[in-house]
Design a protein around this motif. Structure first.
Motif, PDB file in Angstrom:
ATOM      1  N   TYR A 157       8.441  58.444  -2.171  1.00 34.26           N
ATOM      2  CA  TYR A 157       9.837  57.902  -2.100  1.00 34.26           C
ATOM      3  C   TYR A 157      10.748  58.610  -2.777  1.00 34.26           C
ATOM      4  CZ  TYR A 157       8.574  56.830  -6.956  1.00 34.26           C
ATOM      5  OH  TYR A 157       8.202  56.752  -8.306  1.00 34.26           O
TER       6      TYR A 157
ATOM      7  N   ASN B 142      14.312  44.318  -4.351  1.00 31.85           N
ATOM      8  CA  ASN B 142      14.878  43.929  -3.022  1.00 31.85           C
ATOM      9  C   ASN B 142      13.860  43.269  -2.112  1.00 31.85           C
ATOM     10  OD1 ASN B 142      15.574  44.175  -0.033  1.00 31.85           O
ATOM     11  ND2 ASN B 142      17.353  45.410  -0.988  1.00 31.85           N
TER      12      ASN B 142
ATOM     13  N   ASP C  78      21.143  53.160  -6.971  1.00 28.67           N
ATOM     14  CA  ASP C  78      22.235  52.990  -5.739  1.00 28.67           C
ATOM     15  C   ASP C  78      21.520  53.017  -4.647  1.00 28.67           C
ATOM     16  OD1 ASP C  78      24.206  52.913  -7.651  1.00 28.67           O
ATOM     17  OD2 ASP C  78      24.155  55.134  -7.909  1.00 28.67           O
ATOM     18  N   THR C  79      20.258  53.923  -4.535  1.00 33.91           N
ATOM     19  CA  THR C  79      19.391  53.996  -3.179  1.00 33.91           C
ATOM     20  C   THR C  79      18.183  54.260  -3.665  1.00 33.91           C
ATOM     21  OG1 THR C  79      19.695  56.412  -3.284  1.00 33.91           O
ATOM     22  CG2 THR C  79      21.393  55.372  -2.341  1.00 33.91           C
ATOM     23  N   PHE C  80      17.350  53.889  -2.618  1.00 35.96           N
ATOM     24  CA  PHE C  80      15.725  53.966  -2.875  1.00 35.96           C
ATOM     25  C   PHE C  80      15.356  53.756  -1.523  1.00 35.96           C
ATOM     26  CE2 PHE C  80      11.357  53.360  -4.035  1.00 35.96           C
ATOM     27  CZ  PHE C  80      11.345  53.765  -5.291  1.00 35.96           C
ATOM     28  N   LYS C  81      14.472  54.600  -0.950  1.00 36.37           N
ATOM     29  CA  LYS C  81      13.865  54.867   0.129  1.00 36.37           C
ATOM     30  C   LYS C  81      12.479  55.584   0.110  1.00 36.37           C
ATOM     31  CE  LYS C  81      18.194  56.045   2.677  1.00 36.37           C
ATOM     32  NZ  LYS C  81      19.147  57.014   3.814  1.00 36.37           N
TER      33      LYS C  81
ATOM     34  N   GLU D  87      10.200  59.213   2.293  1.00 34.00           N
ATOM     35  CA  GLU D  87      10.863  60.398   2.504  1.00 34.00           C
ATOM     36  C   GLU D  87       9.968  61.754   2.857  1.00 34.00           C
ATOM     37  OE1 GLU D  87      14.855  60.512   2.191  1.00 34.00           O
ATOM     38  OE2 GLU D  87      13.739  58.914   3.215  1.00 34.00           O
TER      39      GLU D  87
ATOM     40  N   GLY E 137      14.684  58.002  -4.897  1.00 39.80           N
ATOM     41  CA  GLY E 137      15.692  57.130  -5.368  1.00 39.80           C
ATOM     42  C   GLY E 137      16.494  57.781  -6.175  1.00 39.80           C
ATOM     43  N   SER E 138      17.866  57.116  -6.360  1.00 43.09           N
ATOM     44  CA  SER E 138      18.725  57.661  -7.357  1.00 43.09           C
ATOM     45  C   SER E 138      19.487  56.278  -7.948  1.00 43.09           C
ATOM     46  CB  SER E 138      19.875  58.452  -6.633  1.00 43.09           C
ATOM     47  OG  SER E 138      20.533  57.888  -5.702  1.00 43.09           O
TER      48      SER E 138
ATOM     49  N   GLU F  36      17.916  60.982 -10.750  1.00 44.56           N
ATOM     50  CA  GLU F  36      17.089  61.011  -9.384  1.00 44.56           C
ATOM     51  C   GLU F  36      15.734  61.352  -9.353  1.00 44.56           C
ATOM     52  OE1 GLU F  36      18.965  64.613  -7.461  1.00 44.56           O
ATOM     53  OE2 GLU F  36      21.106  64.055  -7.923  1.00 44.56           O
TER      54      GLU F  36
ATOM     55  N   SER G  60      11.653  47.311  -2.840  1.00 49.71           N
ATOM     56  CA  SER G  60      12.421  48.316  -3.513  1.00 49.71           C
ATOM     57  C   SER G  60      12.943  47.897  -4.898  1.00 49.71           C
ATOM     58  CB  SER G  60      13.213  49.232  -2.768  1.00 49.71           C
ATOM     59  OG  SER G  60      14.513  48.595  -2.292  1.00 49.71           O
TER      60      SER G  60
END
Length: 390
Positions: free
Chosen positions: A43, A164, A189-192, A195, A45-46, A63, A169
């Motif tokens: 994963y 979420n 702000d983001t999390f995937k 990756e 994320g930031s 990050e 996430s």
């Protein structure tokens, strides 16, 4: 009339059934979380982390990158203070990098398996799974868990975690003390998940090369050479309790110590180069009943430094140095979260002295005490931000 009553009853039951089908309870979400963690490959994320542990909130951009099984990269940046620090775990160990000062510090630890971090997904989910007294709520976009905090820190009691609904996430985390005051807040702000990372993301040398080292007024690099300095924190014993005993401690590397350096070529090359000015830093936090005693400049293993003593209800000493290319033996200890970095807590062989070692802006700090509680040591370390007044 009877037909209308039955019709209304059927509509109500159908509505309740639809509502129940669309709402998950805590147990079903926890089961899904367990599956996500066990099947997770990677994963990234930031977001923004705010520390409320000092007099003024400190904000860092964070990050986080993870690759199965045990590769981690955490980058913390404070643009106002021009600070960038990276925590890495790879096949060679755990490293704390300060690229702009060309400094690398190596620790011996299985972090973060035994000590979590508030911005690591595994830590957050584990705290939810193990807390059978967890509190659960649902809002429009997220599942919200209120659980016990588990950060090897007695001052942090609980944490609230927003996940979420779509992919579980992390959205936000708030960690509170025993008075329900928020001490740490992380907003992603983001999390995937899933990756794909290049191998260099978790390599020490690649991360150091990605940020050019700082220069002094002469235009020369702060620690010299094209390669980073790799330093491993040494074990502190009673020698760290008095200035007279620390005037010129002999910490030069021996054959065994040199063997602990993962890249000998990276710890040389300082000859003929200038170093950045040494700035003495002081903690802004003092435990109740403790006062500043004295301080003096020292030479610590060939490096310029300063030793500061505090006494009163607790007695402790802080040694600050700016290492160049000294390599010393690795000492097993407990890595603890200091928010902006990790510190290593070690105990002397006779259990009479504890030393917390950490880095900040390319400086190496050692806080040693025989009676300062772990929680207070952490607070003092986290408050070392500003320049010492003389």
């Amino acid at each position: 009339m009877r037909r209308m009553t039955w019709t209304a009853a059927i509509i109500v039951c159908f509505s309740l059934l639809l509502s129940a089908c669309g709402t998950k309870d805590a147990e079903s979400v926890v089961k899904e979380l367990d599956k996500v963690v066990n099947s997770m490959e990677s994963y990234q994320g930031s977001g923004t982390m705010t520390l409320h542990t000092g007099q003024q909130p400190l904000e860092y951009q964070v990050e986080v990158s993870y690759q199965k099984p045990t590769y981690y990269r955490i980058k913390l940046t404070n643009e106002e203070k021009d600070i960038t620090q990276i925590v890495l775990r790879n096949d060679d160990g755990v490293f704390v990098l300060t690229p702009k000062l060309n400094k690398v510090f190596r620790f011996q630890s299985d972090w973060p398996q035994n000590q979590g971090q508030v911005y690591l997904y595994q830590t957050l989910i584990q705290s939810i799974i193990v807390d059978n007294s967890r509190q659960f709520a649902v809002n429009d976009d997220a599942y919200v868990f209120d659980v016990m905090a588990n950060y090897n820190n007695g001052s942090l009691a609980r944490q609230k975690i927003w996940l979420n609904k779509d992919d579980l996430s992390p959205v936000q985390v708030e960690v509170s003390d025993t008075n329900a005051s928020v001490m740490v807040d992380v907003k992603f702000d983001t999390f995937k998940f899933g990756e794909k990372f290049d191998k260099s993301v978790f390599e020490t040398q690649a991360n150091m090369a990605a940020t050019p080292p700082a220069t002094d007024n002469s235009g020369e690099t702060g620690s010299g050479g094209d390669k980073p300095t790799i330093t491993t924190p040494e074990k502190d014993t009673d020698e760290a309790t008095a200035p007279e005993e620390n005037a010129s401690p002999d910490k030069e590397g021996t054959d065994d110590e040199e063997a602990s350096n993962p890249d000998e070529s990276a710890s040389t090359g300082n000859e003929g180069t200038a170093s950045l000015p040494f700035l003495a830093l002081a903690p802004s936090y003092l435990p109740e009943g403790v006062a500043f005693k004295d301080s003096m400049d020292i030479d610590y293993g060939g490096n310029k430094g300063i030793i500061t003593r505090y006494d009163g209800k607790y007695n402790y000493t802080i040694i600050q140095t700016q290492p160049k290319d000294i390599a010393t033996s690795l000492v097993p200890g407990v890595l603890i979260d200091l928010g902006t970095t990790v510190g290593e807590l070690t105990t002397s062989e006779d259990n009479s002295l504890q030393t917390l070692t950490w880095t900040y802006q390319g400086n190496l700090f050692r806080l040693s005490s025989a009676d300062l509680p772990d929680v207070e040591m952490r607070k003092v370390a986290q408050s070392v931000q500003g320049q010492m007044e003389k």
